[in-house]
Structure formats: C-alpha cells, structure tokens
Design a protein around this motif. Structure first.
Motif, mmCIF file in Angstrom:
data_model
loop_
_atom_site.group_PDB
_atom_site.id
_atom_site.type_symbol
_atom_site.label_atom_id
_atom_site.label_comp_id
_atom_site.label_asym_id
_atom_site.label_seq_id
_atom_site.Cartn_x
_atom_site.Cartn_y
_atom_site.Cartn_z
ATOM 1 N N SER A 4 61.111 -73.784 73.571
ATOM 2 C CA SER A 4 61.760 -75.017 73.151
ATOM 3 C C SER A 4 62.873 -74.719 72.150
ATOM 4 N N ILE A 5 63.965 -75.498 72.190
ATOM 5 C CA ILE A 5 65.010 -75.309 71.188
ATOM 6 C C ILE A 5 64.925 -76.379 70.103
ATOM 7 N N SER A 6 63.841 -77.135 70.085
ATOM 8 C CA SER A 6 63.765 -78.224 69.114
ATOM 9 C C SER A 6 63.477 -77.726 67.696
ATOM 10 N N SER A 7 62.821 -76.554 67.548
ATOM 11 C CA SER A 7 62.560 -76.044 66.201
ATOM 12 C C SER A 7 63.509 -74.894 65.904
ATOM 13 N N GLY A 8 63.710 -74.625 64.589
ATOM 14 C CA GLY A 8 64.598 -73.536 64.207
ATOM 15 C C GLY A 8 64.021 -72.204 64.627
ATOM 16 N N LEU A 37 74.232 -75.628 67.870
ATOM 17 C CA LEU A 37 73.091 -75.479 66.963
ATOM 18 C C LEU A 37 73.582 -75.245 65.539
ATOM 19 N N SER A 38 72.744 -75.598 64.571
ATOM 20 C CA SER A 38 73.064 -75.307 63.178
ATOM 21 C C SER A 38 72.464 -73.941 62.853
ATOM 22 N N ALA A 39 73.306 -73.001 62.457
ATOM 23 C CA ALA A 39 72.818 -71.631 62.263
ATOM 24 C C ALA A 39 73.379 -71.032 60.986
ATOM 25 N N LYS A 40 72.529 -70.302 60.271
ATOM 26 C CA LYS A 40 72.943 -69.704 58.998
ATOM 27 C C LYS A 40 72.768 -68.186 59.051
ATOM 28 N N LEU A 41 73.758 -67.478 58.522
ATOM 29 C CA LEU A 41 73.691 -66.013 58.459
ATOM 30 C C LEU A 41 73.233 -65.584 57.073
ATOM 31 N N VAL A 42 72.253 -64.709 56.994
ATOM 32 C CA VAL A 42 71.849 -64.140 55.696
ATOM 33 C C VAL A 42 71.858 -62.617 55.816
ATOM 34 N N ARG A 43 72.019 -61.960 54.671
ATOM 35 C CA ARG A 43 71.976 -60.496 54.710
ATOM 36 C C ARG A 43 70.921 -59.996 53.744
ATOM 37 N N GLU A 44 70.398 -58.840 54.095
ATOM 38 C CA GLU A 44 69.384 -58.204 53.245
ATOM 39 C C GLU A 44 69.828 -56.828 52.804
ATOM 40 N N PRO A 45 69.438 -56.361 51.617
ATOM 41 C CA PRO A 45 68.846 -57.196 50.579
ATOM 42 C C PRO A 45 69.902 -58.140 50.024
ATOM 43 N N ILE A 195 78.371 -55.247 73.806
ATOM 44 C CA ILE A 195 77.139 -55.500 73.033
ATOM 45 C C ILE A 195 76.971 -56.990 72.790
ATOM 46 N N LYS A 196 78.073 -57.628 72.431
ATOM 47 C CA LYS A 196 78.038 -59.077 72.175
ATOM 48 C C LYS A 196 77.501 -59.820 73.406
ATOM 49 N N ILE A 197 77.974 -59.455 74.590
ATOM 50 C CA ILE A 197 77.543 -60.131 75.817
ATOM 51 C C ILE A 197 76.073 -59.830 76.105
ATOM 52 N N GLU A 198 75.671 -58.572 75.938
ATOM 53 C CA GLU A 198 74.268 -58.204 76.212
ATOM 54 C C GLU A 198 73.326 -58.980 75.286
ATOM 55 N N ILE A 199 73.686 -59.041 74.009
ATOM 56 C CA ILE A 199 72.843 -59.763 73.040
ATOM 57 C C ILE A 199 72.782 -61.245 73.404
ATOM 58 N N TRP A 200 73.946 -61.802 73.739
ATOM 59 C CA TRP A 200 73.957 -63.235 74.047
ATOM 60 C C TRP A 200 73.117 -63.534 75.289
ATOM 61 N N ASN A 201 73.166 -62.655 76.280
ATOM 62 C CA ASN A 201 72.353 -62.865 77.486
ATOM 63 C C ASN A 201 70.859 -62.887 77.147
ATOM 64 N N HIS A 202 70.431 -62.001 76.244
ATOM 65 C CA HIS A 202 69.018 -62.006 75.821
ATOM 66 C C HIS A 202 68.665 -63.329 75.132
ATOM 67 N N ILE A 203 69.551 -63.775 74.234
ATOM 68 C CA ILE A 203 69.275 -65.011 73.491
ATOM 69 C C ILE A 203 69.199 -66.195 74.464
ATOM 70 N N ASN A 204 70.167 -66.210 75.368
ATOM 71 C CA ASN A 204 70.216 -67.279 76.360
ATOM 72 C C ASN A 204 68.962 -67.340 77.208
ATOM 73 N N SER A 205 68.515 -66.189 77.679
ATOM 74 C CA SER A 205 67.358 -66.251 78.575
ATOM 75 C C SER A 205 66.076 -66.528 77.800
ATOM 76 N N LYS A 206 65.985 -66.056 76.562
ATOM 77 C CA LYS A 206 64.752 -66.327 75.806
ATOM 78 C C LYS A 206 64.646 -67.790 75.374
ATOM 79 N N PHE A 207 65.771 -68.356 74.915
ATOM 80 C CA PHE A 207 65.701 -69.696 74.340
ATOM 81 C C PHE A 207 66.287 -70.781 75.244
ATOM 82 N N ASN A 208 66.748 -70.361 76.411
ATOM 83 C CA ASN A 208 67.247 -71.321 77.400
ATOM 84 C C ASN A 208 68.339 -72.222 76.817
ATOM 85 N N LEU A 209 69.364 -71.621 76.203
ATOM 86 C CA LEU A 209 70.418 -72.410 75.539
ATOM 87 C C LEU A 209 71.406 -73.003 76.546
#
Ligand code: ATP
Ligand code: MG
Length: 209
Positions: A4-8, A37-45, A195-209
């Motif tokens: 589901s994409i309803s939760s963060g 989607l509303s998305a925030k980038l954070v870095r560690e540490p 790399i950008k495309i490969e990563i996006w394809n994974h995100i797309n298929s996992k979360f069905n965006l």
C-alpha cells in the motif's frame, strides 16, 4: 509483492565512501515527489541539530576516538534523527530517504573496525526504536573506483585506507546476502543514469507507484 502507498515508507541508501549514495538519494526524492508523494531526504550521521553536532565530533575529532565510543555516537545520532525526524514523518504518511542508516554501523564499526556485529545489531535495534527500512539500496563499487570518485579532503573515517574500505564493502555484501528481500545490491560501476533507472524500477515494482 506490492504494498500500500497510504502509509509513509522508509528507503535507505548504503555503500562505501564515494560510491554514489548522495547522488542517487537525491534522484529517489525527485522521483517520489514527481509521483505526487511527500518525501524528505536525511543524511547520517546528522539530519537534526543535535545529530549534526555529533557528526562534527565523529568525522572531525582530532583526538583518538575509541571504536566503541565511535559506534555509540553513531547510534546516538541515529536515535535522535529517528525520534525527531524520521518517525514523525513516517507516522504522518510521508516518505523518508536516508543517505546511510543502521547498516552503515554494521558495515563500518562491524566490518571496518572489527566490533561484534551481534552487539552492534542489538544496540542498533535500541537506537532505531526498532525501525527497519522498507527497502535498502547498497551501491556496490570496488574500493579503487571509489577512491577515484572521492574528493581530496577526506574526513576521519574516509581517511582509514583501502583495507578498511574493503572490509566495509565485504560486510555490506554479507548483509545483502542475509537480507536479500530488503537489501538490493546495485552495480555502482554503471552510469549515474543507469543506476537511477534501476533503483527507480525496484521502487516502482515494490510500492506500485
Ligand atoms: N555512477 C557513477 N559514475 C561515475 N561517477 C559517479 C557515479 N555516481 C556518482 N558519481 C560521482 O562520484 C562522486 C561521489 O558521488 P556521491 O557524492 O554521490 O557519493 P557518496 O557515496 O555520497 O560519497 P560520500 O560517502 O563521500 O558521501 C561525485 O562526484 C559524483 O558525481
Ligand atoms: Mg554522500
């Protein structure tokens, strides 16, 4: 399986220094925002005023720091970021992309410094409030390639040398084998665009965006 994409959701980007994490984390944010989607980038540490103070100590301390103090400071910084930034966002239905998270401690302080991976995992469990990423991208490149990409000005941990970076890489590879559903290994020697495309394809298929 799609979710589901309803939760963060919480996505992390991992890998040795200079592998391309920040470059790709920013693209993931762009993709999520374009998908509405509303998305925030954070870095560690870092990523919060207290966490950023701990970052300065961790990366630029001139005195010799004990390996365990380093591990605990990393996890203290993570606890602050998780409690004050990441969890509130996710609970609010927003997405968070983290440029490094708990796997970095297993890789650097476990693989790199040789501390007990079991102990680090236990302390990570406490420091993350048990939060686990929904998806993690491990951008894998050989140490020699990373060296060519890194800036001349290196911080305390980036200055540890090739053997250290190799142990960190090996630990990341072990981690990806132990959690293959969560940790996706990306060949970081491809172009930034590939790399950008490969990563996006994974995100797309996992979360069905
Ligand atoms: N796939 C790639 N091919 C070639 N160069 C790349 C690639 N990805 C990133 N770079 C370049 O390598 C350098 C390091 O990239 P980036 O800052 O994203 O890495 P990083 O993993 O965030 O590094 P650090 O661990 O130091 O924060 C940058 O100059 C970036 O433009
Ligand atoms: Mg970076």
């Amino acid at each position: 399986m799609t979710e589901s994409i309803s939760s963060g959701k919480f996505i992390t980007v991992e890998g040795i220094d200079g592998c391309g994490k920040t470059t790709q984390a920013e693209y993931i944010i762009d993709g999520l925002v374009e998908a509405g989607l509303s998305a925030k980038l954070v870095r560690e540490p870092g990523g919060d005023p207290i966490s950023e103070s701990i970052r300065k100590l961790l990366l630029h301390a001139e005195e010799s720091m004990s390996d365990r103090a380093e591990a605990l400071l990393m996890i203290a910084s993570r606890a602050q970021l998780t409690d004050k930034v990441i969890l509130p966002q996710i609970i609010d239905g927003k997405w968070v992309v983290a440029d490094r998270y708990a796997d970095s401690t297993v890789a650097y302080q476990g693989g790199g410094r040789g501390l007990s991976v079991k102990s680090l995992s236990d302390i990570n469990h406490f420091g993350t409030y048990t939060l686990k990423p929904d998806l993690t991208f491990f951008i894998d490149i050989p140490v020699e390639v990373a060296n060519m990409r890194m800036s001349v000005a290196r911080d305390r941990i980036e200055s540890e040398g090739d053997d250290f970076q190799q142990r960190v890489r090996d630990q990341y590879l072990m981690l990806s084998k132990s959690e293959p559903d969560r940790v996706i290994v990306i060949n970081g020697e491809q172009t930034i665009e590939e790399i950008k495309i490969e990563i996006w394809n994974h995100i797309n298929s996992k979360f069905n965006l």
